[in-house]
Design a protein around this motif. Structure first.
Motif, PDB file in Angstrom:
ATOM      1  N   LEU A  58       0.821  -1.211   0.000  1.00 15.84           N
ATOM      2  CA  LEU A  58       0.000   0.000   0.000  1.00 15.84           C
ATOM      3  C   LEU A  58       0.853   1.259   0.000  1.00 15.84           C
ATOM      4  O   LEU A  58       0.536   2.245  -0.676  1.00 15.84           O
ATOM      5  CB  LEU A  58      -0.925   0.000   1.223  1.00 15.84           C
ATOM      6  CG  LEU A  58      -2.049  -1.045   1.220  1.00 15.84           C
ATOM      7  CD1 LEU A  58      -2.779  -1.035   2.560  1.00 15.84           C
ATOM      8  CD2 LEU A  58      -3.028  -0.784   0.080  1.00 15.84           C
ATOM      9  N   ARG A  59       1.949   1.232   0.775  1.00  8.88           N
ATOM     10  CA  ARG A  59       2.847   2.386   0.819  1.00  8.88           C
ATOM     11  C   ARG A  59       3.429   2.673  -0.574  1.00  8.88           C
ATOM     12  O   ARG A  59       3.496   3.824  -1.001  1.00  8.88           O
ATOM     13  CB  ARG A  59       3.978   2.110   1.808  1.00  8.88           C
ATOM     14  CG  ARG A  59       4.979   3.243   1.979  1.00  8.88           C
ATOM     15  CD  ARG A  59       4.365   4.386   2.738  1.00  8.88           C
ATOM     16  NE  ARG A  59       5.334   5.456   2.964  1.00  8.88           N
ATOM     17  CZ  ARG A  59       5.006   6.666   3.386  1.00  8.88           C
ATOM     18  NH1 ARG A  59       3.752   6.960   3.629  1.00  8.88           N
ATOM     19  NH2 ARG A  59       5.933   7.573   3.585  1.00  8.88           N
ATOM     20  N   SER A  60       3.836   1.635  -1.265  1.00  9.59           N
ATOM     21  CA  SER A  60       4.386   1.790  -2.611  1.00  9.59           C
ATOM     22  C   SER A  60       3.346   2.367  -3.558  1.00  9.59           C
ATOM     23  O   SER A  60       3.644   3.248  -4.381  1.00  9.59           O
ATOM     24  CB  SER A  60       4.880   0.441  -3.129  1.00  9.59           C
ATOM     25  OG  SER A  60       5.864  -0.088  -2.279  1.00  9.59           O
ATOM     26  N   GLN A  61       2.092   1.892  -3.448  1.00  8.89           N
ATOM     27  CA  GLN A  61       1.036   2.390  -4.319  1.00  8.89           C
ATOM     28  C   GLN A  61       0.731   3.858  -4.054  1.00  8.89           C
ATOM     29  O   GLN A  61       0.554   4.654  -4.998  1.00  8.89           O
ATOM     30  CB  GLN A  61      -0.226   1.545  -4.128  1.00  8.89           C
ATOM     31  CG  GLN A  61      -0.104   0.117  -4.640  1.00  8.89           C
ATOM     32  CD  GLN A  61      -1.317  -0.731  -4.296  1.00  8.89           C
ATOM     33  OE1 GLN A  61      -2.191  -0.311  -3.518  1.00  8.89           O
ATOM     34  NE2 GLN A  61      -1.380  -1.929  -4.867  1.00  8.89           N
ATOM     35  N   LEU A  62       0.663   4.238  -2.779  1.00 10.45           N
ATOM     36  CA  LEU A  62       0.372   5.627  -2.432  1.00 10.45           C
ATOM     37  C   LEU A  62       1.468   6.572  -2.914  1.00 10.45           C
ATOM     38  O   LEU A  62       1.181   7.655  -3.448  1.00 10.45           O
ATOM     39  CB  LEU A  62       0.194   5.759  -0.916  1.00 10.45           C
ATOM     40  CG  LEU A  62      -1.090   5.153  -0.330  1.00 10.45           C
ATOM     41  CD1 LEU A  62      -1.028   5.163   1.193  1.00 10.45           C
ATOM     42  CD2 LEU A  62      -2.316   5.918  -0.823  1.00 10.45           C
ATOM     43  N   LEU A  63       2.716   6.179  -2.742  1.00 11.60           N
ATOM     44  CA  LEU A  63       3.827   7.023  -3.190  1.00 11.60           C
ATOM     45  C   LEU A  63       3.835   7.144  -4.710  1.00 11.60           C
ATOM     46  O   LEU A  63       4.133   8.210  -5.260  1.00 11.60           O
ATOM     47  CB  LEU A  63       5.153   6.454  -2.688  1.00 11.60           C
ATOM     48  CG  LEU A  63       5.416   6.628  -1.183  1.00 11.60           C
ATOM     49  CD1 LEU A  63       6.640   5.827  -0.754  1.00 11.60           C
ATOM     50  CD2 LEU A  63       5.606   8.100  -0.829  1.00 11.60           C
ATOM     51  N   ALA A  64       3.519   6.042  -5.388  1.00 11.89           N
ATOM     52  CA  ALA A  64       3.472   6.081  -6.850  1.00 11.89           C
ATOM     53  C   ALA A  64       2.359   7.005  -7.340  1.00 11.89           C
ATOM     54  O   ALA A  64       2.530   7.736  -8.323  1.00 11.89           O
ATOM     55  CB  ALA A  64       3.286   4.667  -7.395  1.00 11.89           C
ATOM     56  N   GLN A  65       1.189   6.981  -6.645  1.00 14.80           N
ATOM     57  CA  GLN A  65       0.098   7.876  -7.014  1.00 14.80           C
ATOM     58  C   GLN A  65       0.446   9.333  -6.764  1.00 14.80           C
ATOM     59  O   GLN A  65       0.064  10.228  -7.528  1.00 14.80           O
ATOM     60  CB  GLN A  65      -1.160   7.499  -6.224  1.00 14.80           C
ATOM     61  CG  GLN A  65      -1.790   6.172  -6.632  1.00 14.80           C
ATOM     62  CD  GLN A  65      -2.953   5.795  -5.732  1.00 14.80           C
ATOM     63  OE1 GLN A  65      -3.398   6.592  -4.900  1.00 14.80           O
ATOM     64  NE2 GLN A  65      -3.453   4.575  -5.895  1.00 14.80           N
ATOM     65  N   ARG A  66       1.197   9.563  -5.691  1.00 15.93           N
ATOM     66  CA  ARG A  66       1.531  10.945  -5.316  1.00 15.93           C
ATOM     67  C   ARG A  66       2.635  11.528  -6.186  1.00 15.93           C
ATOM     68  O   ARG A  66       2.555  12.681  -6.616  1.00 15.93           O
ATOM     69  CB  ARG A  66       1.966  10.976  -3.845  1.00 15.93           C
ATOM     70  CG  ARG A  66       2.426  12.345  -3.351  1.00 15.93           C
ATOM     71  CD  ARG A  66       1.263  13.322  -3.303  1.00 15.93           C
ATOM     72  NE  ARG A  66       1.660  14.605  -2.777  1.00 15.93           N
ATOM     73  CZ  ARG A  66       2.228  15.575  -3.501  1.00 15.93           C
ATOM     74  NH1 ARG A  66       2.457  15.384  -4.802  1.00 15.93           N
ATOM     75  NH2 ARG A  66       2.554  16.731  -2.936  1.00 15.93           N
ATOM     76  N   TYR A  67       3.672  10.742  -6.475  1.00 13.16           N
ATOM     77  CA  TYR A  67       4.849  11.280  -7.162  1.00 13.16           C
ATOM     78  C   TYR A  67       5.101  10.663  -8.536  1.00 13.16           C
ATOM     79  O   TYR A  67       6.007  11.093  -9.238  1.00 13.16           O
ATOM     80  CB  TYR A  67       6.105  11.050  -6.307  1.00 13.16           C
ATOM     81  CG  TYR A  67       6.045  11.717  -4.954  1.00 13.16           C
ATOM     82  CD1 TYR A  67       6.138  13.104  -4.837  1.00 13.16           C
ATOM     83  CD2 TYR A  67       5.893  10.974  -3.790  1.00 13.16           C
ATOM     84  CE1 TYR A  67       6.084  13.734  -3.602  1.00 13.16           C
ATOM     85  CE2 TYR A  67       5.840  11.583  -2.551  1.00 13.16           C
ATOM     86  CZ  TYR A  67       5.934  12.961  -2.454  1.00 13.16           C
ATOM     87  OH  TYR A  67       5.885  13.570  -1.235  1.00 13.16           O
ATOM     88  N   GLY A  68       4.348   9.635  -8.898  1.00 13.63           N
ATOM     89  CA  GLY A  68       4.643   8.931 -10.128  1.00 13.63           C
ATOM     90  C   GLY A  68       5.648   7.829  -9.871  1.00 13.63           C
ATOM     91  O   GLY A  68       6.206   7.705  -8.776  1.00 13.63           O
ATOM     92  N   THR A  69       5.902   7.034 -10.886  1.00 17.01           N
ATOM     93  CA  THR A  69       6.840   5.925 -10.742  1.00 17.01           C
ATOM     94  C   THR A  69       8.217   6.356 -11.211  1.00 17.01           C
ATOM     95  O   THR A  69       8.393   6.659 -12.396  1.00 17.01           O
ATOM     96  CB  THR A  69       6.381   4.700 -11.552  1.00 17.01           C
ATOM     97  OG1 THR A  69       5.078   4.338 -11.133  1.00 17.01           O
ATOM     98  CG2 THR A  69       7.338   3.531 -11.364  1.00 17.01           C
ATOM     99  N   PRO A  70       9.211   6.411 -10.312  1.00 19.35           N
ATOM    100  CA  PRO A  70      10.559   6.824 -10.735  1.00 19.35           C
ATOM    101  C   PRO A  70      11.173   5.792 -11.650  1.00 19.35           C
ATOM    102  O   PRO A  70      11.072   4.590 -11.421  1.00 19.35           O
ATOM    103  CB  PRO A  70      11.345   6.927  -9.417  1.00 19.35           C
ATOM    104  CG  PRO A  70      10.624   6.025  -8.487  1.00 19.35           C
ATOM    105  CD  PRO A  70       9.176   6.065  -8.880  1.00 19.35           C
ATOM    106  N   SER A  71      11.800   6.261 -12.712  1.00 12.80           N
ATOM    107  CA  SER A  71      12.425   5.352 -13.683  1.00 12.80           C
ATOM    108  C   SER A  71      13.894   5.208 -13.381  1.00 12.80           C
ATOM    109  O   SER A  71      14.644   6.187 -13.385  1.00 12.80           O
ATOM    110  CB  SER A  71      12.237   5.898 -15.101  1.00 12.80           C
ATOM    111  OG  SER A  71      13.014   5.172 -16.021  1.00 12.80           O
ATOM    112  N   MET A  72      14.318   3.975 -13.115  1.00 13.52           N
ATOM    113  CA  MET A  72      15.735   3.734 -12.840  1.00 13.52           C
ATOM    114  C   MET A  72      16.571   4.044 -14.069  1.00 13.52           C
ATOM    115  O   MET A  72      17.701   4.507 -13.980  1.00 13.52           O
ATOM    116  CB  MET A  72      15.940   2.276 -12.426  1.00 13.52           C
ATOM    117  CG  MET A  72      15.406   1.945 -11.053  1.00 13.52           C
ATOM    118  SD  MET A  72      16.208   2.901  -9.756  1.00 13.52           S
ATOM    119  CE  MET A  72      17.890   2.331  -9.934  1.00 13.52           C
TER     120      MET A  72
END
Length: 476
Positions: free
Chosen positions: A57-71
């Motif tokens: 859930l933490r990963s999903q919330l951060l992704a919704q808030r900031y987007g998915t960082p691309s390595m």
């Protein structure tokens, strides 16, 4: 399940660059507080499924808030700085086609080194026997995976404003640590007993500090800098007691003490010159100047001080014979590791186990490889034994041998990486050598260091953070 909380911290660290991008102090404060809360929660008895669900859930919330960082986006600048791979008859890619290293004779330097009766040597390395009790006792009698089960965060230091290029515990010390930074300062810290504290900050260099070493007795620190000087610092007072000017007035990238004569130091500069200096006079010793082919990014001595290796930004390792009394250098061997790709770290280990001598050299090469070489002769000749995949293309990544090498069917090395992780590899394990992987940094990990009893591990990164990791204590 402490590993789950470590993964939560890693997720937060990955998104930390997106939080208030114009306020780095807040980002640092935030990740330190998160580490503290996660560390406290790790002590509580939670359902493992709940922990994993929280991570998801933490990963999903951060992704919704900031987007998915691309390595790939994060590392594109690192790749662009790297030169293209050119063919060489001595590159990492074709080392595997050379004659089997196992058939090569082992290096012995005189009669002072003897095999111990409590072990035997096979072509695959060290084979433990039931008589090797001293090593097992020193390491606590645990398996190699248990011994390197680092997970919890003991402390996070954030006193430096730019990349921390080096982090090292004092010799035979479990509590004192020093850091060097591109902000032009060094710091000495006390990590035990808690709470950890900053003892002093060493100021004097006018540009970034590239490397440093503790003296054998820990009373002095030697540092090198892009300002063209090496400095000797008195640890007790934090004062600079001597400034050693580079003969070429060039940037100095590496430095170290002569292990058996701390009145002699060596430096490597951007013009490829290796210079041996007398601490008392501040001058280069007679015959103490030699040349490589490019910027000397890394250096190491063997424990006897008779052989000096230097790695440069052209992908070469040179060996030199060094007179411990005078500091005179004699050029010996030259080896191409991977042409055009910097050798950013060198470490020598004469003993891979306390009772078995297997002289080795550990090298980070900016071609996504950590290499372990066997030292095959008295002139520092090298032969590749193992190589480990690692994300490394542009930064000056460093690695170390673990200080306690015991008979647990293996011996570990630890390295930083550009993917923001710390890696533990068992050099004697043929398959799946990865023992542990620490996630918590939000920038490339540049250096790592153990305290002498391996209870703490320090890692530093390109954003200026230093994380002190503690070993996970398992109930018996």
């Amino acid at each position: 399940m402490a590993a789950v909380w470590q993964q939560v911290l890693a997720v937060d660290a990955r998104y930390n660059a997106y939080r208030t991008p114009n306020n780095p102090q807040f980002r640092t404060l935030y990740i330190r507080r998160r580490s503290q809360l996660l560390r406290e929660n790790a002590k509580l008895e939670h359902d493992p499924l709940v922990r994993r669900q929280y991570l998801k859930l933490r990963s999903q919330l951060l992704a919704q808030r900031y987007g998915t960082p691309s390595m790939s986006d994060q590392n594109s600048s690192l790749r662009s700085r790297s030169a293209s791979v050119r063919s060489s008859r001595h590159t990492l890619e074709n080392f595997d086609d050379q004659p089997d290293y196992r058939t090569h004779r082992r290096y012995h330097s005189g009669s002072s080194y003897k095999y111990h009766a409590s072990h035997e040597i096979s072509v695959d390395g060290v084979v433990p026997t039931k008589n090797a009790e001293a090593s097992r006792a020193m390491a606590g009698g645990t398996s190699i995976d248990e011994n390197y089960a680092f997970a919890g965060v003991h402390h996070i230091f954030d006193q430096h404003t730019k990349a921390v290029t080096g982090v090292k515990f004092a010799n035979d010390d479990k509590s004192r640590i020093a850091c060097s930074s591109m902000d032009g300062t060094l710091s000495i810290c006390q990590v035990l007993p808690a709470p950890a504290t900053i003892v002093c900050v060493l100021r004097g260099h006018t540009k970034g500090v590239t490397d440093f070493r503790w003296s054998l007795s820990n009373d002095l620190i030697l540092s090198s800098s892009l300002d063209g000087t090496a400095r000797l610092w008195q640890v007790s007072s934090g004062r600079s007691v001597r400034v050693l000017e580079d003969a070429d007035k060039a940037e100095i990238y590496s430095c170290l003490f002569q292990p058996v004569n701390n009145n002699i130091v060596a430096t490597g500069n951007s013009r490829g010159h290796i210079q041996v200096l007398n601490v008392s006079t501040g001058k280069c010793v007679k015959g103490g100047l030699s040349k490589g082919s490019g910027k000397v990014l890394s250096m190491t001595f063997d424990p006897t001080g008779k052989i000096l290796w230097a790695g440069d930004d052209k992908g070469l390792i040179f060996s030199f014979l060094c007179d411990a009394a005078t500091g005179k250098l004699t050029r010996a061997k030259r080896m191409v590791v991977c042409e055009g790709h910097p050798v950013t770290s060198l470490a020598c280990r004469t003993w891979l186990s306390r009772e078995a001598r297997d002289p080795s050299l550990l090298a980070n090469c900016a071609v996504n490889s950590l290499c372990l070489f066997r030292i095959i002769d008295s002139e520092g000749g090298l032969q590749l034994k193992r190589k480990f995949a690692l994300k490394h293309r542009g930064d000056n990544i460093k690695s170390i041998f673990c200080p306690l090498m015991s008979f647990r069917q293996g011996a570990c090395v630890v390295s930083g990486s550009e993917d923001m992780c710390v890696y533990f590899f068992d050099v004697e394990r043929a398959n799946k050598p990865l023992v542990n992987k620490l996630q918590g940094h939000s920038a490339p990990v540049l250096d790592v260091s153990f305290n002498y009893d391996e209870s703490l591990l320090a890692s530093s990164d390109a954003d200026g953070l230093v994380i002190i990791w503690k070993r996970e204590q398992k109930a018996r």
